[in-house]
Motif scaffolding. Structure first.
Motif, PDB file in Angstrom:
ATOM      1  N   PHE A  65       0.863  -1.195   0.000  1.00 48.22           N
ATOM      2  CA  PHE A  65       0.000   0.000   0.000  1.00 48.22           C
ATOM      3  C   PHE A  65       0.898   1.244   0.000  1.00 48.22           C
ATOM      4  CE2 PHE A  65      -3.351   2.002   3.208  1.00 48.22           C
ATOM      5  CZ  PHE A  65      -3.264   3.230   2.565  1.00 48.22           C
ATOM      6  N   ILE A 188       2.897   0.496   5.951  1.00 49.41           N
ATOM      7  CA  ILE A 188       2.428   1.540   5.010  1.00 49.41           C
ATOM      8  C   ILE A 188       3.422   2.704   4.992  1.00 49.41           C
ATOM      9  CG2 ILE A 188       0.582   3.151   4.416  1.00 49.41           C
ATOM     10  CD1 ILE A 188      -1.382   1.408   6.004  1.00 49.41           C
ATOM     11  N   THR A 189       3.688   3.241   6.189  1.00 52.41           N
ATOM     12  CA  THR A 189       4.534   4.450   6.232  1.00 52.41           C
ATOM     13  C   THR A 189       5.977   4.114   5.860  1.00 52.41           C
ATOM     14  OG1 THR A 189       4.768   4.137   8.611  1.00 52.41           O
ATOM     15  CG2 THR A 189       3.062   5.641   7.911  1.00 52.41           C
ATOM     16  N   GLN A 192       6.096   3.894   2.124  1.00 50.02           N
ATOM     17  CA  GLN A 192       6.122   5.232   1.506  1.00 50.02           C
ATOM     18  C   GLN A 192       7.518   5.838   1.600  1.00 50.02           C
ATOM     19  OE1 GLN A 192       2.814   6.885   3.749  1.00 50.02           O
ATOM     20  NE2 GLN A 192       1.452   6.763   1.969  1.00 50.02           N
ATOM     21  N   GLN A 312      -9.409  10.926   8.723  1.00 46.63           N
ATOM     22  CA  GLN A 312      -8.004  10.699   8.355  1.00 46.63           C
ATOM     23  C   GLN A 312      -7.680  11.361   7.015  1.00 46.63           C
ATOM     24  OE1 GLN A 312      -6.280   7.057   6.487  1.00 46.63           O
ATOM     25  NE2 GLN A 312      -5.516   6.675   8.548  1.00 46.63           N
ATOM     26  N   GLN A 313      -8.582  11.209   6.066  1.00 42.26           N
ATOM     27  CA  GLN A 313      -8.285  11.725   4.724  1.00 42.26           C
ATOM     28  C   GLN A 313      -8.615  13.208   4.591  1.00 42.26           C
ATOM     29  OE1 GLN A 313      -6.569  10.084   2.444  1.00 42.26           O
ATOM     30  NE2 GLN A 313      -6.419   8.434   3.946  1.00 42.26           N
ATOM     31  N   PHE A 317      -3.826  15.177   5.215  1.00 40.73           N
ATOM     32  CA  PHE A 317      -2.449  14.671   5.278  1.00 40.73           C
ATOM     33  C   PHE A 317      -1.900  14.277   3.903  1.00 40.73           C
ATOM     34  CE2 PHE A 317       0.350  11.027   5.199  1.00 40.73           C
ATOM     35  CZ  PHE A 317       1.470  11.577   5.793  1.00 40.73           C
ATOM     36  N   ASN A 318      -2.709  13.562   3.124  1.00 36.25           N
ATOM     37  CA  ASN A 318      -2.166  13.053   1.853  1.00 36.25           C
ATOM     38  C   ASN A 318      -1.844  14.154   0.852  1.00 36.25           C
ATOM     39  OD1 ASN A 318      -1.672  10.302   2.129  1.00 36.25           O
ATOM     40  ND2 ASN A 318      -3.869   9.904   2.148  1.00 36.25           N
ATOM     41  N   MET A 321       1.570  14.540   1.524  1.00 38.49           N
ATOM     42  CA  MET A 321       2.312  13.371   1.063  1.00 38.49           C
ATOM     43  C   MET A 321       2.551  13.467  -0.448  1.00 38.49           C
ATOM     44  SD  MET A 321       3.220  10.882   2.917  1.00 38.49           S
ATOM     45  CE  MET A 321       4.382   9.673   2.402  1.00 38.49           C
ATOM     46  N   ASN A 347       6.428  10.762   9.403  1.00 40.06           N
ATOM     47  CA  ASN A 347       5.235   9.905   9.426  1.00 40.06           C
ATOM     48  C   ASN A 347       5.604   8.507   9.947  1.00 40.06           C
ATOM     49  OD1 ASN A 347       2.570   9.223   8.904  1.00 40.06           O
ATOM     50  ND2 ASN A 347       2.912   8.761   6.750  1.00 40.06           N
ATOM     51  N   TYR A 422      -0.416  13.734  13.440  1.00 39.22           N
ATOM     52  CA  TYR A 422      -1.281  12.887  12.592  1.00 39.22           C
ATOM     53  C   TYR A 422      -0.870  11.422  12.737  1.00 39.22           C
ATOM     54  CZ  TYR A 422      -2.490  10.445   8.231  1.00 39.22           C
ATOM     55  OH  TYR A 422      -2.926   9.506   7.325  1.00 39.22           O
ATOM     56  N   GLY A 427      -3.598   8.858  11.880  1.00 41.25           N
ATOM     57  CA  GLY A 427      -2.928   8.155  10.782  1.00 41.25           C
ATOM     58  C   GLY A 427      -3.070   6.647  10.906  1.00 41.25           C
ATOM     59  N   TRP A 431      -7.400   2.402  11.167  1.00 40.91           N
ATOM     60  CA  TRP A 431      -7.139   1.038  10.683  1.00 40.91           C
ATOM     61  C   TRP A 431      -7.417  -0.016  11.751  1.00 40.91           C
ATOM     62  CZ3 TRP A 431      -7.659   0.727   5.864  1.00 40.91           C
ATOM     63  CH2 TRP A 431      -7.192   1.734   5.012  1.00 40.91           C
ATOM     64  N   ASN A 453     -12.075   5.597   3.040  1.00 38.43           N
ATOM     65  CA  ASN A 453     -10.687   6.053   3.044  1.00 38.43           C
ATOM     66  C   ASN A 453     -10.241   6.400   1.624  1.00 38.43           C
ATOM     67  OD1 ASN A 453      -7.712   5.348   2.565  1.00 38.43           O
ATOM     68  ND2 ASN A 453      -7.777   5.601   4.775  1.00 38.43           N
TER      69      ASN A 453
HETATM   70  O1  LIG Z   1      -2.723   5.212   7.454  1.00 44.69           O
HETATM   71  C1  LIG Z   1      -2.192   5.603   6.242  1.00 44.69           C
HETATM   72  C2  LIG Z   1      -0.918   6.377   6.452  1.00 44.69           C
HETATM   73  O2  LIG Z   1      -1.135   7.402   7.319  1.00 44.69           O
HETATM   74  C3  LIG Z   1      -0.374   6.867   5.147  1.00 44.69           C
HETATM   75  O3  LIG Z   1       0.758   7.639   5.373  1.00 44.69           O
HETATM   76  C4  LIG Z   1      -1.389   7.630   4.328  1.00 44.69           C
HETATM   77  O4  LIG Z   1      -0.832   7.992   3.100  1.00 44.69           O
HETATM   78  C5  LIG Z   1      -2.641   6.819   4.129  1.00 44.69           C
HETATM   79  O5  LIG Z   1      -3.599   7.526   3.398  1.00 44.69           O
HETATM   80  C6  LIG Z   1      -3.215   6.379   5.443  1.00 44.69           C
HETATM   81  O6  LIG Z   1      -4.354   5.600   5.234  1.00 44.69           O
END
Ligand SMILES: O[C@H]1[C@H](O)[C@@H](O)[C@H](O)[C@@H](O)[C@H]1O
Length: 549
Positions: A65, A188-189, A192, A312-313, A317-318, A321, A347, A422, A427, A431, A453
């Motif tokens: 992801f 996930i983090t 990224q 969250q969204q 935050f994104n 990102m 993050n 976050y 963040g 989940w 999400n």
């Molecule tokens: O939990 C995740 C996380 O925080 C990621 O960094 C973010 O890009 C996602 O959208 C989120 O669902």
């Protein structure tokens, strides 16, 4: 071992209250000799090695992801003219959005399939999609082939983002569930961060982006092979009446547990974890959809799960990102990609902090601390942008200040604080969504929440640059700060504390209302109980050790 499966629909579960007024269902182990924690004690009060291995292997989905959503910004730069001519903004947007769109579509079906066919086949399907999607992209010579590859990969991402927390929640001992689910968030983090790093390293290399995409085939291939040998979750097996198999899995995940304890545990699971009625796949799915809307505790769970994912969204935050390099470039930083790595790094580091505190401090409390932190950071950014004097037009920044000013530094500090607050809370807490739902509708509930999400992620990434242009950066950040305030009010009134509880207990907590006060009492009672058992266990072991010596 054979255990009789009792018919006990979750909608009719008998919910009673304790003397303290806690809404405790009669299906819940009520005394301090709770066998779930006794099972844990057999494992030195820690999740067994097998549970940890299963969690790590499931978290490869989280890694995919993160990696697949993370590598695209650098890939778009390094693709250059590989598809004939420079990519237009529109083409870049399509390539980026295809994955989120694919994820949104597949998330809708993934949970339903997980309920119908099991957790394992769903994980394995996502692996195939990851590999096929990456292969299509690696061989792409046109924009449309690239978009097709990203879409197929997106199907995998949507499924993976849903199924890993579900699988982990169902296997985890209650006391460690928060932490184990956060391991997937670390995937996930971390994914990224690695994608940013690898992308930044290869962005000047000819066809480097194909290497970045090609590398993404390795983890799902490993997960596919591993899951071939891994077990289904006992809760899923029990919901299908496969109690023998479930007992086998419990005895492997809880080595040392006696037959009697395993039987008690299975009996406990059986009281709620039965299958939806219906003669075929469609009627059972329909029953699930009805049950999640009609049973008030399920509907409350649905509202909370979707709202947390939305928060969250929609708190933005994104947008950082995906567009942090654009923003950092706009405020005068030359090496904007390097500064963006700071966002991904923060993050990751603060998700690690969440790992240590989520079960101790509790999900609710973390959010009540984290969200105001996000709000203050966003207000600081909004104010600073006012003094930086930049404008955004046609998707890029028009600079009036060409050098980094003090306010530019304040923006960076504000953003880092925003990301930190976050990552530690909103963040990852959404989940934990699977713990909100009873077995019969857990997959469907997770589908709704995960789809929320991905819809949020799609909307924010598609509108952020337009917002910067139309309502200025100050307006955009102030808007996100306002949403944080709304989020705080929601969490304060509607999100009960669920840490340390058994999955079978959470439905009872949501019966008759959001029961915030009672949930806090029950969660601390469970925490105290676990602490007491741990102390007793340690004392017993120390005595045994001393005797031996
Ligand atoms: O939990 C995740 C996380 O925080 C990621 O960094 C973010 O890009 C996602 O959208 C989120 O669902």
């Amino acid at each position: 071992m054979s255990v009789e499966l009792k018919e006990h629909r979750s909608s009719t579960a008998d919910i009673s209250t304790t003397s303290e007024g806690l809404p405790i269902s009669n299906i819940i182990p009520k005394n301090d000799e709770d066998d779930a924690s006794m099972l844990m004690a057999f494992n030195n009060a820690k999740p067994s090695l097998l549970v940890i291995c299963l969690t790590v292997l499931a978290s490869i989905s989280g890694f995919m992801f993160g990696y697949d959503t993370g590598y695209i910004s650098s890939a778009l730069v390094s693709i250059g003219k590989d598809f004939g001519s420079e990519l237009t903004y529109g083409q870049q947007e399509f390539i980026t959005a295809a994955t989120s769109l694919g994820a949104l579509i597949s998330a809708i079906f993934a949970g339903i399939c997980a309920d119908l066919f099991g957790r394992k086949p769903v994980v394995m399907t996502s692996n195939v999609l990851f590999v096929v999607g990456a292969a299509i992209q690696c061989g792409a010579h046109t924009v449309w082939t690239m978009i097709a590859g990203r879409l197929v990969m997106g199907f995998g991402v949507g499924i993976g983002s849903l199924i890993a927390p579900l699988y982990i929640s169902e296997l985890a001992p209650s006391r460690f569930r928060g932490r184990l689910v956060v391991i997937n968030c670390l995937g996930i983090t971390g994914g990224q961060l690695i994608a940013y790093g690898v992308g930044a390293g290869l962005d000047q290399v000819h066809n480097g982006w194909r290497v970045v995409v090609g590398l993404s085939m390795i983890p799902p291939a490993i997960q596919l092979v591993a899951f071939f040998f891994l077990p289904e979750t006992p809760r899923y097996l029990i919901s299908k009446g496969k109690t023998e198999k479930a007992a086998g899995v419990i005895s492997r995940t809880h080595p040392g547990a006696s037959q009697a304890l395993i039987e008690t545990k299975i009996g406990e699971f059986m009281q709620l974890n039965n299958e939806l009625p219906g003669s075929n796949v469609f009627s059972r799915t329909w029953e699930g959809i009805k049950e999640i809307h009609r049973v008030p505790s399920n509907f409350r769970a649905l509202v909370i799960a979707c709202a947390l994912q939305g928060i969250q969204q929609f708190t933005g935050f994104n947008s950082l990102m995906y567009f942090s390099s654009t923003i950092f470039q706009a405020i005068g930083f030359d090496n904007s990609t390097a500064v963006s790595v700071i966002v991904a790094g923060t993050n990751f580091v603060f998700t690690l902090v969440a790992f240590f505190v989520i079960d101790r401090v509790g999900r609710r409390r973390i959010l009540l601390i984290g969200i105001p932190g996000m709000m203050i950071s966003l207000i600081v950014c909004a104010i600073s942008f006012h003094y930086i004097k930049i404008e955004f037009k046609d998707g890029s920044a028009v600079l009036r200040d060409t050098k980094i000013t003090g306010w530019g530094i304040v923006v960076i500090v504000g953003m880092v604080c925003f990301v930190a607050t976050y990552a530690v809370g909103i963040g990852n807490v959404p989940w934990q969504q699977c713990e909100l739902f009873p077995q019969s509708v857990r997959g469907i509930g997770a589908s709704y929440a995960t789809a929320t999400n991905w819809s949020g992620s799609l909307v924010i990434s598609a509108t952020f640059l337009t917002m910067l242009e139309n309502i200025t950066p100050t307006g955009t950040f102030a808007f996100f700060a306002g949403l944080c305030l709304v989020a705080y009010v929601f969490v304060f009134f509607c999100y009960p504390e669920l840490s340390n509880m058994e999955l079978e207990e959470t439905q009872a907590v949501l019966t008759g209302g959001f029961n915030i006060k009672q949930s806090k009492k029950l969660a601390s009672a469970r925490r105290r109980q676990h602490a007491k058992e741990l102390a007793e266990y340690l004392e017993k072991n120390t005595e045994e050790l001393v005797d031996k010596v």
